[in-house]
Write an enzyme that holds these catalytic residues in place. Sequence first.
Site, short mmCIF file in Angstrom:
data_model
loop_
_atom_site.label_atom_id
_atom_site.label_comp_id
_atom_site.label_asym_id
_atom_site.label_seq_id
_atom_site.Cartn_x
_atom_site.Cartn_y
_atom_site.Cartn_z
N VAL A 118 0.82 -1.22 0.00
CA VAL A 118 0.00 0.00 0.00
C VAL A 118 0.85 1.26 0.00
O VAL A 118 0.32 2.37 -0.10
CB VAL A 118 -0.96 0.01 1.21
N GLY A 119 2.16 1.12 0.13
CA GLY A 119 3.05 2.28 0.10
C GLY A 119 4.45 1.83 -0.22
O GLY A 119 4.92 0.81 0.32
N LYS B 69 5.50 -3.20 8.04
CA LYS B 69 6.40 -2.16 7.53
C LYS B 69 7.80 -2.73 7.36
O LYS B 69 8.46 -3.07 8.34
CB LYS B 69 6.45 -0.98 8.51
N GLY C 161 8.57 3.35 -1.29
CA GLY C 161 9.47 4.47 -1.51
C GLY C 161 10.87 4.10 -1.11
O GLY C 161 11.19 2.93 -0.87
N SER C 162 11.74 5.12 -1.00
CA SER C 162 13.14 4.86 -0.65
C SER C 162 13.27 4.34 0.77
O SER C 162 14.29 3.75 1.12
CB SER C 162 13.95 6.15 -0.82
N PHE C 163 12.24 4.55 1.60
CA PHE C 163 12.27 4.06 2.98
C PHE C 163 12.02 2.57 3.05
O PHE C 163 12.37 1.90 4.02
CB PHE C 163 11.19 4.77 3.80
N GLY C 164 11.36 2.00 2.02
CA GLY C 164 10.95 0.61 2.06
C GLY C 164 9.52 0.47 1.59
O GLY C 164 9.04 1.28 0.79
N ASP D 135 8.13 15.23 13.54
CA ASP D 135 7.64 15.13 12.17
C ASP D 135 6.12 14.95 12.14
O ASP D 135 5.60 14.09 11.43
CB ASP D 135 8.32 13.96 11.45
N VAL E 260 5.30 -0.63 2.72
CA VAL E 260 4.28 -0.95 3.71
C VAL E 260 3.28 -1.89 3.06
O VAL E 260 2.75 -1.61 1.98
CB VAL E 260 3.56 0.32 4.22
#
Length: 528
Positions: free
Chosen positions: A162-163, A187, A165-168, A302, A170
Amino acid sequence: MNFDKEKCDEWEKIRLNSSPKNPFTKRNVKKDGPTYKKIDLICKHNVVGGNVVDLNKLCLKWLKDNHPNVKIPKSKSPPKVKSPKRKKSPVRRRVSSPLLTDDEDDVLNLQYDYLLSYRSVASEEITNYLRQTINDKTITAGNACMSNTKTLLKYFTNVKAVGKGSFGTVYIGNINIKNNVFSIAIKEGQISGLEANRAKKLQFPVEYLFNQMMNNILNNKMCPSFNYTYCIHFCDHCEVVSAIFKNPKTKSKITTCSVTMVEKADSDLIGLTSLDAQLSALFQILAAVHCIHKLYGIQHCDIKIENVLKKNIPKQANEYFRYSLDGVNYFVPNTGFVAILNDFGVSFSTSPKISTSYFGVRNAKVVFNNNSYKFQSFTTQRYPQENKWGKIETLSPPPRLRGPGGAKLTLNKFMKNFDSKPSIFVDLEDFQKFPTFGMYQDIQDVVRMFVGGKQTVQPGSHTEMRGLQPQAKKAILPFVEKLAPTSIWPEDKVELFLANVLIHKIFTQFGYTNAPPNAIILETYKLP
């Protein structure tokens, strides 16, 4: 190729042959070639079986070893939950069959699975299930992966990304516990090799300690606005998107990740258009911020609309959640969602019981005079600053504050093993009397998330919430302020630093402290 115990057992017997046969495809493979190594990785032949990481026990052990003075309240055993009395509605929510234990006296009715009492019982069941079920060669040191080798996929159904990006990445997936289906979020996020090696030695990054603290807030029914964290795994060969500089294309890379399994939410806060929904969201977020500030001195760093999630719940007329705060009851209408403060990846604590170095900038003390809170400035004689080698040096006198009268006031910075020589006694563990500048930054991010403005710590800006009601905007705008660490803290604006005081300032004008007639109280929370 995914993990299969029988095929991996077969591989274990033949892998040392000169040209072993791939048990998954029945084709010969080159010894020590890429396919050979991939099978080795999937079967993890050389690793002794391990267990799922029990977040609660390990974080408590970390606390005991590193910060023996920290006191986290022991969670009470989840009580048998009585369903709140509700008027019948022509629209019925689908009710799953009773959960969870073999004892029929302890069943959990999923019709009310949004209540914190039920969430705590479900969390315990899900955590126990994951601990007992995901417990074989699949999850041995560094091989619990959702991407690449996909060793965790067999434990879930209907898995969706569902998500990404460069973070990994989800994911959401379902697990079946005694014929009841639960959706959880998974996650898989990149971590450094150093963090991974420390984690395998049970020296976890502080974010995982924060997750445990959120679990304790939930279990003690202080505030519902956090996600439960169930467990944590690690993957040495996860696949994440790697952005290429000056190239719009992206490709994946293999790296090291943590895999955290948490309570699933439904969306972020986008789409709140009614005044009641917007005020409810503001109250819930401020209540969550108050908890992390007062209990643990955590600065989130954040807070933005993408990091506040929404758990959709059924609603009926005249339903309320009651929050007890500073001796006052606040009645928050059920507007169809629970707001969840999420993502503590860049958070830190300034509590001497938790922080290893930095205790924050604290330029004033909160005092109570004439039925109101006020700031009383104080000074320090010494100021700590780090040189390029990371060694603390002393700057005397400390920097002066800006503005009228600032020449007589100092920037008060506190650090471990450093005496700033304050002019009064400063209790660094009391965040209600001696708040930090970081608490102001978090609260500003909350209010600017609604009315717009620059983010206080991270780059970028908040945009005004779409459909923000004029009454909500009018109530919030007076509390938007631009302060710097070297600013004089406004004497009569303690609410800029203390979320509990801001709650009282805003929500008394909307009648939240008046008990509604014939109200159905769904649940009561006792904020610290």
